[in-house]
Scaffold this motif. Sequence first.
Motif, PDB file in Angstrom:
ATOM      1  N   LEU A 163     -10.324  11.229  54.110  1.00 31.84           N
ATOM      2  CA  LEU A 163     -11.135  11.626  55.258  1.00 31.84           C
ATOM      3  C   LEU A 163     -10.849  13.084  55.610  1.00 31.84           C
ATOM      4  O   LEU A 163      -9.697  13.463  55.854  1.00 31.84           O
ATOM      5  CB  LEU A 163     -10.831  10.724  56.455  1.00 31.84           C
ATOM      6  CG  LEU A 163     -11.562  11.075  57.760  1.00 31.84           C
ATOM      7  CD1 LEU A 163     -13.070  10.881  57.590  1.00 31.84           C
ATOM      8  CD2 LEU A 163     -11.043  10.220  58.913  1.00 31.84           C
ATOM      9  N   ILE A 164     -11.899  13.878  55.648  1.00 32.10           N
ATOM     10  CA  ILE A 164     -11.773  15.278  56.055  1.00 32.10           C
ATOM     11  C   ILE A 164     -11.934  15.414  57.562  1.00 32.10           C
ATOM     12  O   ILE A 164     -11.121  16.032  58.247  1.00 32.10           O
ATOM     13  CB  ILE A 164     -12.803  16.154  55.323  1.00 32.10           C
ATOM     14  CG1 ILE A 164     -12.570  16.106  53.809  1.00 32.10           C
ATOM     15  CG2 ILE A 164     -12.742  17.600  55.829  1.00 32.10           C
ATOM     16  CD1 ILE A 164     -13.636  16.844  53.010  1.00 32.10           C
ATOM     17  N   ASP A 165     -12.989  14.822  58.092  1.00 34.72           N
ATOM     18  CA  ASP A 165     -13.239  14.915  59.529  1.00 34.72           C
ATOM     19  C   ASP A 165     -14.300  13.894  59.910  1.00 34.72           C
ATOM     20  O   ASP A 165     -15.042  13.381  59.062  1.00 34.72           O
ATOM     21  CB  ASP A 165     -13.700  16.324  59.923  1.00 34.72           C
ATOM     22  CG  ASP A 165     -13.571  16.587  61.424  1.00 34.72           C
ATOM     23  OD1 ASP A 165     -12.962  15.743  62.118  1.00 34.72           O
ATOM     24  OD2 ASP A 165     -14.085  17.619  61.891  1.00 34.72           O
ATOM     25  N   THR A 166     -14.386  13.617  61.204  1.00 32.76           N
ATOM     26  CA  THR A 166     -15.425  12.750  61.737  1.00 32.76           C
ATOM     27  C   THR A 166     -15.947  13.354  63.027  1.00 32.76           C
ATOM     28  O   THR A 166     -15.197  14.029  63.745  1.00 32.76           O
ATOM     29  CB  THR A 166     -14.897  11.312  61.983  1.00 32.76           C
ATOM     30  OG1 THR A 166     -15.963  10.487  62.471  1.00 32.76           O
ATOM     31  CG2 THR A 166     -13.769  11.325  62.998  1.00 32.76           C
ATOM     32  N   GLN A 167     -17.226  13.150  63.303  1.00 35.12           N
ATOM     33  CA  GLN A 167     -17.838  13.770  64.472  1.00 35.12           C
ATOM     34  C   GLN A 167     -19.001  12.899  64.963  1.00 35.12           C
ATOM     35  O   GLN A 167     -19.746  12.346  64.151  1.00 35.12           O
ATOM     36  CB  GLN A 167     -18.352  15.175  64.136  1.00 35.12           C
ATOM     37  CG  GLN A 167     -18.994  15.927  65.281  1.00 35.12           C
ATOM     38  CD  GLN A 167     -17.999  16.318  66.357  1.00 35.12           C
ATOM     39  OE1 GLN A 167     -16.870  16.667  66.052  1.00 35.12           O
ATOM     40  NE2 GLN A 167     -18.403  16.242  67.608  1.00 35.12           N
TER      41      GLN A 167
END
Length: 208
Positions: A163-167
């Motif tokens: 996982l790199i990022d979540t938004q």
Amino acid sequence: MNGVKNWRAALGAAIVLLGLSACSILPETVTLTQYQLPEKTLPATRQTGPARELVLRVSAPYTDQAHGSTRIIVLPDGNQVSSYAGARWMDTAPVLLRNRIASGFRDLSQFRGVVLDADNAQADIELDGNLEAFQVQYQHGQPVVQLRFVARLNSDRNGKIRLIDTQRFLVEQEVDGTSVEAVVKAFGVAADTLTRELAQWVLAQDLP
């Protein structure tokens, strides 16, 4: 003999009447009009600099049963879920949105390639998520298209998902009118706005 003939004639007439009665209570066939998202309403904003040597895969987001259908969902009163009669999307909401987002990223020309999950192609990063709303919701008597999307950006290299990022994204677009055509147009504008915001978010990441 005449009595038997009369009885048979009466029975035949009764059967015909029953058949006509049964036909009259069958529901009339509803003609369905299918819609796709309209042409893009926002021009692509090309980024400066060379394209990243990465392949981006855009996957259809997960969603609930209502939004996973081809119905054009509307919430006319609070949490009451309904749909526009006689109108359907050409495909399910997750697929429509996936295709729109992928098309927007291709227009940016910032990746070596942009593929879909249905392509079964190798990719370096993947954009997926949860589609929480793809619907019309009445606010103060005004129909408003609402898209709620929880995006996830993953690294997908060497068979290892990271996982790199979540938004979380929320886009609301007022409908200019009450017709289904006006609703579909507003969905197109909302989808383009969401794509633009997703692109800004993804390109701001420290990508592998």
